[in-house]
Design an enzyme around this catalytic site. Structure first.
Site, PDB file in Angstrom:
ATOM      1  N   GLU B  47       0.944  -1.272   0.233  1.00 41.05           N
ATOM      2  CA  GLU B  47      -0.111  -0.072   0.057  1.00 41.05           C
ATOM      3  C   GLU B  47       0.881   1.162   0.053  1.00 41.05           C
ATOM      4  OE1 GLU B  47      -2.751   0.241   2.899  1.00 41.05           O
ATOM      5  OE2 GLU B  47      -3.946  -1.381   2.568  1.00 41.05           O
ATOM      6  N   ASP B  58      -6.206   9.166   9.822  1.00 41.07           N
ATOM      7  CA  ASP B  58      -4.991   8.694  10.251  1.00 41.07           C
ATOM      8  C   ASP B  58      -4.396   9.170  11.767  1.00 41.07           C
ATOM      9  OD1 ASP B  58      -3.632   6.967   8.208  1.00 41.07           O
ATOM     10  OD2 ASP B  58      -4.117   8.728   6.855  1.00 41.07           O
ATOM     11  N   TYR B 172     -11.116  -4.572   2.578  1.00 40.29           N
ATOM     12  CA  TYR B 172     -10.072  -4.143   3.695  1.00 40.29           C
ATOM     13  C   TYR B 172     -10.984  -4.084   5.078  1.00 40.29           C
ATOM     14  CZ  TYR B 172      -6.488  -1.351   6.012  1.00 40.29           C
ATOM     15  OH  TYR B 172      -5.557  -0.861   6.775  1.00 40.29           O
TER      16      TYR B 172
END
Lengths: 398, 258
Positions: B47, B58, B172
């Protein structure tokens, strides 16, 4: 144009939407559903109205500012006195509504972002009222320039967390609040302070703020005897402007003017005028005008006023701009500071620096408007006194 | 490419190791060397993060790597250039991991074409959940890139089939509510959730967010098709350099296969 809301898609034309991490989708669905039910529940509405009256102090007056009018060259300048709300700004209209909603949803923990601290104070106030845990994220730079509001939030029992990432202002405080929400989504409601963020926030905050325009419209008819020719409000994220504009959107002869923060001037690149000088992009969950560079990185905003220091803007404003229904312009830091003094001296009203932008615009162009002008006096300036004194070389007062 | 790599691993009864790195980090010109080192240390899929100024999904580690990378002058164009150079040397599939705005600004169709041409195999957009932007989602789905979609622990059951249907390559699964970042413990229910997800959807399932040690990777690798390790690796690259990062990946590989 009767409605600008598309609850089914969460969009205003092409703007808005829900550009968020998957983790938040369930929470946004829950807030949407709870809000839909609350809007149709007479008990909720009655409680909101009662608190608006008894706790916030609504309706706020419409005040004929004659001396300001003389200075601007328009004898019909009218101020919608949102500065007279409890906590000193329009922000409380939204936080009371959302805190009621959070209680209805069984959420015990509230988070918020704040720039100038007005939304943080209003959130902390609502949390004290409803006995909710309150965490407020505030950029480190703003913690410095709005020290008085930081202490007010702490007095009210809020945990104020200084955000040190990025530009250390409202944008980064919002990032941090969203990160907190993603992490504590089950227990927490996020009271966004403006008409920004993913759906349903832009329309929900707009609705809670729309009392401003509803009152002002009725007051205009009653006091002035007609609708205003022009309605003016400052725009950062744009909640006071959206709250003021909403009732007037169908009145096509009423000009709607949003005044953005021109900072050091548009050509300097140091400003917060997303509608005037930005391009559409995605930040904080919605598509709207945005200050960004050629690579899609969000550009740092600048304004002397912490509450306008934001590179994005509410998606409904983007819609109104592109639809040609509202006009967006800017004034510089310097003009806003002059207006801050002017209103204080002429009317005995110290405006918030954010609000001073709307006043500055009217001082510049009010004479050219043929008819009454209604200005949203969104907040009072006590919080800014020390900062302005410092800018003018008098040192820190507190 | 991603599907065939994952199918081969499944036949081998091995879990895919999927390290995440931020392009342009730890230094402006390190990206090709980092990608090569990851490939050589046993990464099955990589990734590659295109940094964004406001990475709200994040945690602190990737916020910082993104910030440094932008200060280093990283652009969408420079990342695609680096990817192209890597692709001329190695076949390891690469998923571009980013936020929507840089892609919007670059131009969605041009980005999809240029990314495919540079050798990207998949695209993951953290802020485009299913249904957020149907036109854009159709464009990605119609491109040569696999569209990596995310499922969170908060995703309601009725949404899952639609997400799986709209995705390709792998699904994911976000290991916990929250932002990216190392955690000392995994949630107790995680293994069961992953098993139930795998039984529901027709795509391989990789798990990420918070997996930071070889032991955690082994635990997840026992139930998932792939294990994503991001923040822990980015931090080692930041503090100890690329070689230390490569050693960490090799250690993860050995533990997963052991």
């Amino acid at each position: 144009m009767t409605t600008t809301t598309e609850p089914e898609t969460g969009r205003f034309g092409e703007f808005g939407g829900r550009y968020v991490p998957e983790t938040l989708i369930k929470a946004l669905n829950e807030v949407s559903a709870a809000y839909r039910e609350a809007s149709q529940d007479p008990t909720f509405q009655a409680e909101f109205r009662a608190l608006s009256a008894d706790f916030v102090g609504r309706p706020t007056p419409l005040y004929h500012a004659k001396r300001l009018g003389e200075a601007a060259g328009n004898p019909q300048l009218w101020l919608k006195r949102e500065d007279l709300n409890h906590t000193g700004a329009h922000k409380i209209n939204n936080t009371i509504g959302q805190a009621l909603l959070a209680r209805r949803m069984g959420k015990k923990r509230i988070i918020a972002e704040t720039g100038a601290g007005q939304h943080g104070v209003a959130t902390a106030t609502a949390c004290a009222l409803f006995d909710l845990e309150c965490v407020v994220y505030m950029g480190e730079e703003d913690v410095g320039r709005q020290a008085l509001n930081v202490y007010r939030m702490q007095l009210l029992g809020a945990d104020v967390r200084a955000v040190t990432s990025g530009t250390r202002t409202l944008k980064d405080a919002t990032n941090e609040a969203i990160r907190d929400w993603v992490t504590h989504v089950d227990s927490t409601h996020y009271i966004i302070g403006s008409v920004v963020g993913p759906d349903p926030f832009p329309r929900m905050v707009r609705d809670f703020q729309s009392i401003i325009g509803q009152e002002a419209r009725a007051q205009s008819l009653d006091r002035i005897g007609c609708l205003p020719a022009s309605v003016v409000a400052c725009v950062g994220g744009g909640s006071n402007a959206m709250g003021m504009f909403h009732a007037f959107v169908p009145d096509e002869d009423v000009e709607l003017v949003g005044v953005e923060a021109g900072g050091s001037g548009i050509e300097s690149g140091r400003h917060s005028a997303s509608l005037v000088a930005g391009t559409p992009g995605v930040l904080h969950g919605s598509l709207s005008y945005l200050l960004q560079d050629s690579d899609g990185q969000v550009a740092p905003a600048h304004s002397v006023s912490a509450g306008l220091d934001y590179p994005g803007v509410g998606p409904e404003h983007s819609f109104l701009k592109d639809a040609g229904r509202a006009r967006y312009t800017f004034v510089t830091d310097e003009q806003a500071l002059r207006a801050f003094h002017k209103l204080s001296e002429l009317e005995g009203i110290i405006p918030a620096l954010e609000t001073a932008h709307a006043i500055a615009h009217v001082l510049e162009e009010g004479g050219q408007v043929d008819g009454p002008i209604l200005i949203c006096l969104s907040g009072r300036g006590d919080k800014d006194v020390s900062h302005v004194a410092q800018l003018e070389g008098r040192g820190l007062l507190i | 490419m991603i599907s065939s790599v994952l199918a081969a691993l499944r036949d081998d009864r091995r879990a895919a190791l999927i390290p995440y790195v931020t392009a342009g980090h730890p230094s402006a010109d390190s990206t090709v060397a980092v990608l090569n080192a990851l490939a050589d240390s046993g990464a099955d899929i990589i990734e590659l993060g295109i940094p964004f100024s406001d990475p709200l999904a994040d945690g602190p580690t990737i916020q910082q790597s993104s910030f440094r990378s932008l200060v280093n002058g990283t652009t969408v164009e420079s990342v695609l250039g680096d990817l192209k150079r890597f692709r001329s040397e190695r076949d390891t599939p690469v998923v571009i991991f980013t936020y929507l705005n840089p892609v919007l600004r670059y131009g969605v169709d041009v980005f999809l074409a240029d990314a495919a041409e540079a050798g990207a195999n998949g695209l993951l957009l953290t802020d485009v959940p299913l249904g957020a932007d149907p036109e854009l989602e159709r464009a990605v789905a119609a491109s040569p890139l696999d569209f990596i979609r995310l499922v969170a622990p908060t995703t309601e059951g009725e949404r899952v089939p639609g997400i799986a249907e709209a995705g390709s390559g792998f699904l994911y699964y976000i290991s916990r509510t929250g932002v990216t970042g190392a955690r000392s413990e995994l949630r107790r229910d995680l293994a069961a959730e992953v098993e139930s997800l795998r039984a529901t959807v027709g795509l391989p399932v990789a798990v990420g967010f918070g997996i930071s040690t070889p032991e955690q990777a082994r635990e997840i690798g026992a139930v998932a098709d792939g294990v994503v390790v991001g923040s822990a690796l980015v931090r080692i690259m930041e503090e100890e350099g690329v070689e230390a990062g490569a050693r960490f990946v090799a250690e993860l590989r050995a533990t997963l296969d052991g």
